[in-house]
Design a protein around this motif. Structure first.
Motif, mmCIF file in Angstrom:
data_model
loop_
_atom_site.group_PDB
_atom_site.id
_atom_site.type_symbol
_atom_site.label_atom_id
_atom_site.label_comp_id
_atom_site.label_asym_id
_atom_site.label_seq_id
_atom_site.Cartn_x
_atom_site.Cartn_y
_atom_site.Cartn_z
ATOM 1 N N LEU A 99 0.824 -1.213 0.000
ATOM 2 C CA LEU A 99 0.000 0.000 0.000
ATOM 3 C C LEU A 99 0.857 1.261 0.000
ATOM 4 O O LEU A 99 0.528 2.245 -0.670
ATOM 5 C CB LEU A 99 -0.952 -0.006 1.189
ATOM 6 N N GLY A 100 1.960 1.236 0.744
ATOM 7 C CA GLY A 100 2.900 2.363 0.717
ATOM 8 C C GLY A 100 3.501 2.546 -0.660
ATOM 9 O O GLY A 100 3.648 3.672 -1.149
ATOM 10 N N ALA A 101 3.837 1.434 -1.315
ATOM 11 C CA ALA A 101 4.382 1.497 -2.676
ATOM 12 C C ALA A 101 3.338 2.030 -3.648
ATOM 13 O O ALA A 101 3.655 2.819 -4.546
ATOM 14 C CB ALA A 101 4.870 0.112 -3.113
ATOM 15 N N ALA A 102 2.089 1.616 -3.473
ATOM 16 C CA ALA A 102 1.013 2.098 -4.349
ATOM 17 C C ALA A 102 0.791 3.598 -4.159
ATOM 18 O O ALA A 102 0.638 4.338 -5.140
ATOM 19 C CB ALA A 102 -0.276 1.327 -4.067
ATOM 20 N N ALA A 103 0.784 4.047 -2.919
ATOM 21 C CA ALA A 103 0.606 5.481 -2.657
ATOM 22 C C ALA A 103 1.775 6.284 -3.224
ATOM 23 O O ALA A 103 1.576 7.347 -3.823
ATOM 24 C CB ALA A 103 0.473 5.728 -1.154
ATOM 25 N N ALA A 104 2.982 5.776 -3.057
ATOM 26 C CA ALA A 104 4.161 6.451 -3.598
ATOM 27 C C ALA A 104 4.098 6.511 -5.122
ATOM 28 O O ALA A 104 4.404 7.546 -5.737
ATOM 29 C CB ALA A 104 5.434 5.729 -3.153
ATOM 30 N N ALA A 105 3.678 5.430 -5.751
ATOM 31 C CA ALA A 105 3.586 5.383 -7.208
ATOM 32 C C ALA A 105 2.515 6.341 -7.723
ATOM 33 O O ALA A 105 2.726 7.040 -8.720
ATOM 34 C CB ALA A 105 3.288 3.960 -7.665
ATOM 35 N N ALA A 106 1.379 6.389 -7.040
ATOM 36 C CA ALA A 106 0.299 7.297 -7.451
ATOM 37 C C ALA A 106 0.756 8.749 -7.330
ATOM 38 O O ALA A 106 0.494 9.563 -8.226
ATOM 39 C CB ALA A 106 -0.941 7.052 -6.608
ATOM 40 N N LEU A 107 1.433 9.059 -6.259
ATOM 41 C CA LEU A 107 1.932 10.417 -6.057
ATOM 42 C C LEU A 107 2.922 10.789 -7.152
ATOM 43 O O LEU A 107 2.832 11.861 -7.760
ATOM 44 C CB LEU A 107 2.597 10.525 -4.685
ATOM 45 N N LEU A 108 3.840 9.899 -7.424
ATOM 46 C CA LEU A 108 4.861 10.169 -8.431
ATOM 47 C C LEU A 108 4.261 10.312 -9.826
ATOM 48 O O LEU A 108 4.599 11.236 -10.569
ATOM 49 C CB LEU A 108 5.893 9.042 -8.414
ATOM 50 N N ALA A 109 3.347 9.419 -10.173
ATOM 51 C CA ALA A 109 2.732 9.463 -11.503
ATOM 52 C C ALA A 109 1.864 10.703 -11.683
ATOM 53 O O ALA A 109 1.817 11.276 -12.774
ATOM 54 C CB ALA A 109 1.906 8.208 -11.747
ATOM 55 N N SER A 110 1.190 11.122 -10.644
ATOM 56 C CA SER A 110 0.327 12.298 -10.770
ATOM 57 C C SER A 110 1.119 13.598 -10.704
ATOM 58 O O SER A 110 0.662 14.618 -11.216
ATOM 59 C CB SER A 110 -0.767 12.284 -9.705
ATOM 60 N N ALA A 111 2.298 13.584 -10.111
ATOM 61 C CA ALA A 111 3.088 14.809 -9.966
ATOM 62 C C ALA A 111 3.973 15.102 -11.173
ATOM 63 O O ALA A 111 4.372 16.245 -11.366
ATOM 64 C CB ALA A 111 3.962 14.725 -8.719
ATOM 65 N N CYS A 112 4.263 14.098 -11.979
ATOM 66 C CA CYS A 112 5.156 14.342 -13.115
ATOM 67 C C CYS A 112 4.411 15.075 -14.232
ATOM 68 O O CYS A 112 3.207 14.947 -14.386
ATOM 69 C CB CYS A 112 5.743 13.034 -13.629
ATOM 70 N N ALA A 113 5.174 15.824 -14.992
ATOM 71 C CA ALA A 113 4.595 16.504 -16.146
ATOM 72 C C ALA A 113 4.237 15.469 -17.200
ATOM 73 O O ALA A 113 4.928 14.460 -17.347
ATOM 74 C CB ALA A 113 5.605 17.498 -16.709
ATOM 75 N N ARG A 114 3.160 15.695 -17.915
ATOM 76 C CA ARG A 114 2.698 14.698 -18.882
ATOM 77 C C ARG A 114 3.763 14.326 -19.905
ATOM 78 O O ARG A 114 3.974 13.148 -20.149
ATOM 79 C CB ARG A 114 1.415 15.167 -19.551
ATOM 80 N N PRO A 115 4.501 15.265 -20.508
ATOM 81 C CA PRO A 115 5.539 14.857 -21.458
ATOM 82 C C PRO A 115 6.686 14.096 -20.777
ATOM 83 O O PRO A 115 7.383 13.320 -21.409
ATOM 84 C CB PRO A 115 6.054 16.170 -22.041
ATOM 85 N N GLY A 116 6.877 14.318 -19.495
ATOM 86 C CA GLY A 116 7.955 13.643 -18.776
ATOM 87 C C GLY A 116 7.541 12.336 -18.135
ATOM 88 O O GLY A 116 8.307 11.733 -17.397
ATOM 89 N N GLY A 117 6.340 11.871 -18.415
ATOM 90 C CA GLY A 117 5.834 10.662 -17.772
ATOM 91 C C GLY A 117 6.452 9.368 -18.248
ATOM 92 O O GLY A 117 6.225 8.322 -17.648
ATOM 93 N N TRP A 118 7.271 9.415 -19.268
ATOM 94 C CA TRP A 118 7.860 8.183 -19.817
ATOM 95 C C TRP A 118 8.752 7.468 -18.811
ATOM 96 O O TRP A 118 8.889 6.256 -18.847
ATOM 97 C CB TRP A 118 8.657 8.499 -21.090
ATOM 98 N N TRP A 119 9.385 8.192 -17.885
ATOM 99 C CA TRP A 119 10.316 7.574 -16.950
ATOM 100 C C TRP A 119 9.626 7.002 -15.713
ATOM 101 O O TRP A 119 10.207 6.183 -15.006
ATOM 102 C CB TRP A 119 11.401 8.561 -16.522
ATOM 103 N N VAL A 120 8.401 7.400 -15.452
ATOM 104 C CA VAL A 120 7.729 6.998 -14.212
ATOM 105 C C VAL A 120 7.511 5.480 -14.107
ATOM 106 O O VAL A 120 7.750 4.907 -13.049
ATOM 107 C CB VAL A 120 6.413 7.781 -14.022
ATOM 108 N N PRO A 121 7.097 4.763 -15.167
ATOM 109 C CA PRO A 121 6.918 3.310 -15.012
ATOM 110 C C PRO A 121 8.207 2.549 -14.699
ATOM 111 O O PRO A 121 8.154 1.442 -14.174
ATOM 112 C CB PRO A 121 6.362 2.867 -16.375
ATOM 113 N N ALA A 122 9.353 3.157 -14.976
ATOM 114 C CA ALA A 122 10.618 2.483 -14.687
ATOM 115 C C ALA A 122 11.040 2.619 -13.222
ATOM 116 O O ALA A 122 11.912 1.880 -12.764
ATOM 117 C CB ALA A 122 11.724 3.046 -15.581
#
Length: 134
Positions: free
Chosen positions: A35-58
């Protein structure tokens, strides 16, 4: 809205707190860590700029693995240090399997959340683009 650096720091803190709480409440990492990992991932994915989102899944797999490894080392979860020879190798392999088993649910959950957030954002952007041209 958080800056990317702030989001990274907060996401790392969420991941570390999830590991600490899970280790404190029982042996190994479990669903609190996931759950901590999921919350961290959601925060990171929502905070990144849309054009810069390519690195978030890695980010989630190595981050989850690193925090899980640190949690195992800090809590004395390794049995390989007290053995020697073939027993040490067997203990190290057992520790590695336990570590991978403990980490996988958190990795999978975080990855699913990241992909869901990014796909939702892309779909909304496409819908907004279509409605603004109509």
């Amino acid at each position: 809205m958080l800056a990317t650096g702030q989001a990274l720091a907060l996401a790392g803190a969420l991941l570390a707190v999830g590991a600490a709480v899970d280790e404190a409440t029982g042996p190994g990492l479990g669903w609190i860590y996931a759950l901590g990992a999921a919350a961290a991932a959601a925060l990171l994915a929502s905070a990144c700029a849309r054009p810069g989102g390519w690195w978030v899944p890695a980010v989630p797999p190595p981050a989850v693995a690193l925090v899980a490894l640190c949690a195992q080392l800090l809590t004395g979860g390794s049995h390989a240090a007290s053995a020697s020879g073939k027993a040490a190798t067997a203990a190290a392999m057992t520790d590695a399997l336990r570590w991978a088993n403990d980490s996988f649910p958190a990795m999978a959950t975080a990855e699913a959340i990241v992909l869901t957030v990014l796909v939702t954002r892309a779909a909304r952007a496409g819908r907004d683009r279509r409605t603004s041209h109509a």
